[in-house]
Design an enzyme around this catalytic site. Structure first.
Site, PDB file in Angstrom:
ATOM      1  N   CYS A 164      32.544  48.714  55.054  1.00 16.42           N
ATOM      2  CA  CYS A 164      33.358  49.701  54.338  1.00 16.42           C
ATOM      3  C   CYS A 164      33.790  50.833  55.266  1.00 16.42           C
ATOM      4  CB  CYS A 164      32.577  50.244  53.152  1.00 16.42           C
ATOM      5  SG  CYS A 164      30.955  50.871  53.628  1.00 16.42           S
TER       6      CYS A 164
ATOM      7  N   THR B 256      36.578  49.004  44.874  1.00 14.83           N
ATOM      8  CA  THR B 256      37.052  50.086  44.002  1.00 14.83           C
ATOM      9  C   THR B 256      37.431  49.559  42.616  1.00 14.83           C
ATOM     10  OG1 THR B 256      37.705  51.443  45.868  1.00 14.83           O
ATOM     11  CG2 THR B 256      38.843  51.881  43.791  1.00 14.83           C
ATOM     12  N   ALA B 257      38.048  48.367  42.545  1.00 11.72           N
ATOM     13  CA  ALA B 257      38.446  47.823  41.240  1.00 11.72           C
ATOM     14  C   ALA B 257      37.204  47.543  40.384  1.00 11.72           C
ATOM     15  CB  ALA B 257      39.262  46.545  41.434  1.00 11.72           C
ATOM     16  N   THR B 258      36.155  46.984  40.987  1.00 13.01           N
ATOM     17  CA  THR B 258      34.925  46.718  40.233  1.00 13.01           C
ATOM     18  C   THR B 258      34.283  48.040  39.820  1.00 13.01           C
ATOM     19  OG1 THR B 258      34.611  44.873  41.770  1.00 13.01           O
ATOM     20  CG2 THR B 258      32.825  45.301  40.240  1.00 13.01           C
TER      21      THR B 258
ATOM     22  N   ASN C 137      28.428  42.311  52.148  1.00 10.72           N
ATOM     23  CA  ASN C 137      28.700  42.515  53.580  1.00 10.72           C
ATOM     24  C   ASN C 137      27.460  42.872  54.387  1.00 10.72           C
ATOM     25  OD1 ASN C 137      28.723  45.055  52.334  1.00 10.72           O
ATOM     26  ND2 ASN C 137      30.026  45.912  53.919  1.00 10.72           N
TER      27      ASN C 137
ATOM     28  N   GLU D  97      24.742  58.813  48.628  1.00 10.94           N
ATOM     29  CA  GLU D  97      23.440  58.209  48.862  1.00 10.94           C
ATOM     30  C   GLU D  97      22.824  58.862  50.089  1.00 10.94           C
ATOM     31  OE1 GLU D  97      24.820  53.966  48.939  1.00 10.94           O
ATOM     32  OE2 GLU D  97      23.556  53.842  47.155  1.00 10.94           O
TER      33      GLU D  97
ATOM     34  N   GLY E  22      30.391  48.474  46.108  1.00 10.59           N
ATOM     35  CA  GLY E  22      31.302  47.327  46.024  1.00 10.59           C
ATOM     36  C   GLY E  22      32.730  47.797  46.052  1.00 10.59           C
TER      37      GLY E  22
ATOM     38  N   GLU F 140      29.643  53.698  45.371  1.00 17.15           N
ATOM     39  CA  GLU F 140      30.069  53.651  46.776  1.00 17.15           C
ATOM     40  C   GLU F 140      31.111  52.553  46.874  1.00 17.15           C
ATOM     41  OE1 GLU F 140      29.154  55.771  48.952  1.00 17.15           O
ATOM     42  OE2 GLU F 140      27.603  56.707  47.738  1.00 17.15           O
TER      43      GLU F 140
HETATM   44  P1  NDP Z   1      32.616  43.538  44.527  1.00 17.48           P
HETATM   45  O1  NDP Z   1      33.072  44.779  43.887  1.00 17.48           O
HETATM   46  O2  NDP Z   1      33.356  42.288  44.253  1.00 17.48           O
HETATM   47  O3  NDP Z   1      31.091  43.216  44.188  1.00 17.48           O
HETATM   48  C1  NDP Z   1      30.054  44.147  44.401  1.00 17.48           C
HETATM   49  C2  NDP Z   1      28.896  43.789  43.502  1.00 17.48           C
HETATM   50  O4  NDP Z   1      29.282  43.974  42.148  1.00 17.48           O
HETATM   51  C3  NDP Z   1      28.449  42.333  43.624  1.00 17.48           C
HETATM   52  O5  NDP Z   1      27.072  42.240  43.458  1.00 17.48           O
HETATM   53  C4  NDP Z   1      29.179  41.714  42.447  1.00 17.48           C
HETATM   54  O6  NDP Z   1      28.583  40.517  42.035  1.00 17.48           O
HETATM   55  C5  NDP Z   1      29.044  42.788  41.404  1.00 17.48           C
HETATM   56  N1  NDP Z   1      29.997  42.729  40.310  1.00 17.48           N
HETATM   57  C6  NDP Z   1      31.199  42.125  40.251  1.00 17.48           C
HETATM   58  N2  NDP Z   1      31.773  42.317  39.036  1.00 17.48           N
HETATM   59  C7  NDP Z   1      30.911  43.060  38.308  1.00 17.48           C
HETATM   60  C8  NDP Z   1      30.914  43.598  36.984  1.00 17.48           C
HETATM   61  N3  NDP Z   1      31.944  43.412  36.148  1.00 17.48           N
HETATM   62  N4  NDP Z   1      29.852  44.316  36.571  1.00 17.48           N
HETATM   63  C9  NDP Z   1      28.819  44.533  37.399  1.00 17.48           C
HETATM   64  N5  NDP Z   1      28.742  44.036  38.655  1.00 17.48           N
HETATM   65  C10 NDP Z   1      29.779  43.321  39.113  1.00 17.48           C
HETATM   66  O7  NDP Z   1      32.572  43.860  46.088  1.00 17.48           O
HETATM   67  P2  NDP Z   1      32.266  42.865  47.255  1.00 17.48           P
HETATM   68  O8  NDP Z   1      30.928  42.219  47.054  1.00 17.48           O
HETATM   69  O9  NDP Z   1      33.467  42.021  47.456  1.00 17.48           O
HETATM   70  O10 NDP Z   1      32.072  43.883  48.476  1.00 17.48           O
HETATM   71  C11 NDP Z   1      33.111  44.365  49.209  1.00 17.48           C
HETATM   72  C12 NDP Z   1      33.513  45.753  48.747  1.00 17.48           C
HETATM   73  O11 NDP Z   1      32.404  46.622  48.822  1.00 17.48           O
HETATM   74  C13 NDP Z   1      34.566  46.366  49.624  1.00 17.48           C
HETATM   75  O12 NDP Z   1      35.556  46.983  48.841  1.00 17.48           O
HETATM   76  C14 NDP Z   1      33.811  47.401  50.430  1.00 17.48           C
HETATM   77  O13 NDP Z   1      34.585  48.462  50.894  1.00 17.48           O
HETATM   78  C15 NDP Z   1      32.798  47.841  49.445  1.00 17.48           C
HETATM   79  N6  NDP Z   1      31.666  48.448  50.134  1.00 17.48           N
HETATM   80  C16 NDP Z   1      31.500  49.817  50.053  1.00 17.48           C
HETATM   81  C17 NDP Z   1      30.487  50.440  50.747  1.00 17.48           C
HETATM   82  C18 NDP Z   1      30.267  51.920  50.626  1.00 17.48           C
HETATM   83  O14 NDP Z   1      29.178  52.374  50.964  1.00 17.48           O
HETATM   84  N7  NDP Z   1      31.228  52.708  50.168  1.00 17.48           N
HETATM   85  C19 NDP Z   1      29.579  49.688  51.621  1.00 17.48           C
HETATM   86  C20 NDP Z   1      29.841  48.273  51.622  1.00 17.48           C
HETATM   87  C21 NDP Z   1      30.848  47.683  50.900  1.00 17.48           C
HETATM   88  P3  NDP Z   1      29.135  39.101  42.583  1.00 17.48           P
HETATM   89  O15 NDP Z   1      29.199  39.190  44.057  1.00 17.48           O
HETATM   90  O16 NDP Z   1      28.098  38.198  42.109  1.00 17.48           O
HETATM   91  O17 NDP Z   1      30.477  38.933  41.959  1.00 17.48           O
END
Ligand code: NDP
Length: 480
Positions: free
Chosen positions: A282, A228-230, A150, A461, A226, A248
């Site tokens: 987020c 919450t599930a990841t 994002n 952070e 990223g 985060e």
């Molecule tokens: P994801 O959880 O899908 O992905 C985040 C990162 O993790 C990506 O680089 C992704 O790679 C990587 N990833 C995916 N699966 C794995 C794994 N099994 N092991 C290690 N890394 C993995 O999130 P999104 O990219 O869809 O981002 C959106 C989410 O991020 C939203 O839920 C949002 O709220 C959250 N977010 C939170 C913030 C905060 O500060 N709290 C700020 C911004 C966003 P790839 O993309 O290549 O799959």
């Protein structure tokens, strides 16, 4: 078609697999570059490079490290227009937004931590006449950073800057959905002469190279932003290995509007909080609670404000609302609009895919959407949609407002709009969130702790919190 490259040991190189993923421009739906599909051999090469770089980088005098990072920040700032255009193309966000927020913050993050590391000090604890303790804070070693799509470069630099400033070496994985600016950044690192192996960037699939980084025994800490599930999956892998972990995660942030707010400003700012970056922040306020006595007036003004948001080609300077990041994400967001209607919601505006003419006719555009008439318990109000969809609901008392705000599994951020100072302080104490904004939203000071509670994450952070995360404290106790 341009094929992006990994950045390992100071060199731009193709992935060992020789395989690539398609990189799609969200505003057009067309493939416009290729993303390296990295795997274990690339990671082993990066870990070896990082290990070789660590002794010199961690031993470098702080001032010298700071100067190098300031040089990097200057180079990022000089390239900020080019980076903003690349971000708009890669992510679908409006280019004016990318200039004001994404590329501005990328250089600001690096500059901030380049300076912060020279001010960072450790603690000492005197024991009267008996002795004294002092704390050493050494870099952790090799750290992994994993960032989302994002704010691709903004969140990428938010992690690597404190990690490098504290003397660590980094293996970073940007999102496969938005790899372009991290690639351009690796070219900038080469130009400014960042020592080889200090930063290594591996592109590719999260489940493959992301997971491999988390599993690698010689990577000592993981900083992840990223979903919450990841985050849960990551924690399950990293916790038994006793890695340092900063998570985060997602949010479902409430906005509380009281009758005594500054009405005109609040309407504008609440719309900004809901729909900036197409609602893909987020921190976006997607559950809007309004004191009943002004509910109808607020609703009318808010919907009018939302309908003024200009949807268009992200590369057009007048566009305020660009494309969503991918077709899959657009379909997910639209499925939530459908769900909201099934759950009994009433659509006040938006709710559809917007088809544009010309270059963007196949783009993933979704109208800013406002829905009312839903309960707190329904899925629309409990699950993170992460798109341009918000709900409106009235409340009668401060207690009810707090209960509604606290009533989800998430706890990232909230904003309160009221001119009653006493109420603002009291609510700030009662709201279960990592960040509370009063009569503001996304007003940021990089020194403050940033992060959430509950399902929104673990750790903080920003400022000293980040420098603490990326260092290992050691207590030295001396008896007089
Ligand atoms: P994801 O959880 O899908 O992905 C985040 C990162 O993790 C990506 O680089 C992704 O790679 C990587 N990833 C995916 N699966 C794995 C794994 N099994 N092991 C290690 N890394 C993995 O999130 P999104 O990219 O869809 O981002 C959106 C989410 O991020 C939203 O839920 C949002 O709220 C959250 N977010 C939170 C913030 C905060 O500060 N709290 C700020 C911004 C966003 P790839 O993309 O290549 O799959």
């Amino acid at each position: 078609m341009e094929a992006l490259l990994n950045y390992i040991d100071g060199e731009l190189i193709a992935p060992a697999s020789g395989e690539y993923l398609d990189n799609i421009e969200p505003a057009t739906g067309e493939v416009y570059s290729k993303i390296p599909l990295s795997s274990e051999p690339d990671l082993e090469q990066a870990v070896a490079a990082a290990e070789a770089a660590f002794p010199a980088w961690s031993a470098m005098p702080q001032e010298q490290r700071s100067r190098l990072l300031i040089k990097l920040a200057d180079a990022v700032e000089a390239a900020s227009d080019q980076l903003a255009i690349a971000e708009a193309r890669d992510n679908g966000k409006a280019v004016t937004f990318a200039k004001a927020v994404d590329s501005y913050r990328a250089s600001a993050n690096i500059r901030f931590f380049a300076n912060a590391c020279t001010q960072f000090s450790s603690e000492s604890h005197g024991m009267g006449d008996v002795g004294v303790n002092y704390t050493l804070r050494d870099p952790v070693g090799i750290v992994g950073t994993i960032s989302p799509w994002n704010f691709p470069l903004y969140l990428f630099t938010w992690k690597i800057a404190p990690a490098l400033a504290a003397g660590n070496v980094v293996i970073a994985k940007p999102s496969e959905v938005t790899p372009m600016t991290a690639y351009l950044f690796s070219q900038i690192c080469q130009q400014v002469g960042l020592p080889k192996g200090v930063l290594n960037i591996l592109h590719g699939a999260g489940a493959q190279i992301g997971q491999a980084i988390v599993e690698h025994p010689r990577i000592k800490a993981i900083s992840f932003t990223g979903g919450t599930a990841t985050g849960k999956k990551l924690a399950a892998t990293a916790a038994p290995m006793f890695k340092k972990l900063s998570l985060e995660l997602g949010g479902k942030n409430p906005t509380l509007v009281f009758a005594d707010c500054d009405f005109e400003t609040t309407v504008k700012e609440v719309a900004r909080a809901a729909f900036s970056n197409q609602g893909q922040i987020c921190l976006c306020g997607s559950r809007i609670y309004v004191e009943r006595s002004i509910y109808d007036r607020f609703k009318e003004a808010f919907v009018a404000e939302v309908e003024r948001i200009k949807i268009g080609d992200p590369l057009d300077e007048s566009t305020q609302h660009g494309a969503l990041v991918s077709e899959a994400h657009m379909n997910k967001v639209l499925s939530y609009v459908q769900l909201a209607l099934e759950e009994g919601g009433t659509l006040l505006t938006g709710g559809k895919r917007r088809i544009l003419e010309g270059r963007c006719e196949q783009g993933y555009f979704v109208e800013p959407t406002v829905i009312e008439g839903l309960s707190l318990q329904c899925r629309t109000n409990q699950e993170e949609i992460f798109g341009p969809v918000c709900t409106l609901q009235p409340f009668d008392t401060d207690e009810e407002a707090v209960a509604l705000a606290n009533g989800t599994d998430y706890g990232l951020a909230t904003s309160v709009w009221s001119s009653n100072v006493q109420r603002c302080h009291k609510l700030s104490k009662q709201l279960q969130f990592g960040i509370v904004w009063i009569n503001s939203w996304l007003l940021r000071d990089l020194r403050t702790p940033f992060g959430g509670v509950k399902a929104s994450g673990v750790g903080r952070e920003g400022g000293e919190e980040a420098l603490r995360f990326f260092t290992e404290p050691k207590n030295v106790c001396i008896k007089y």
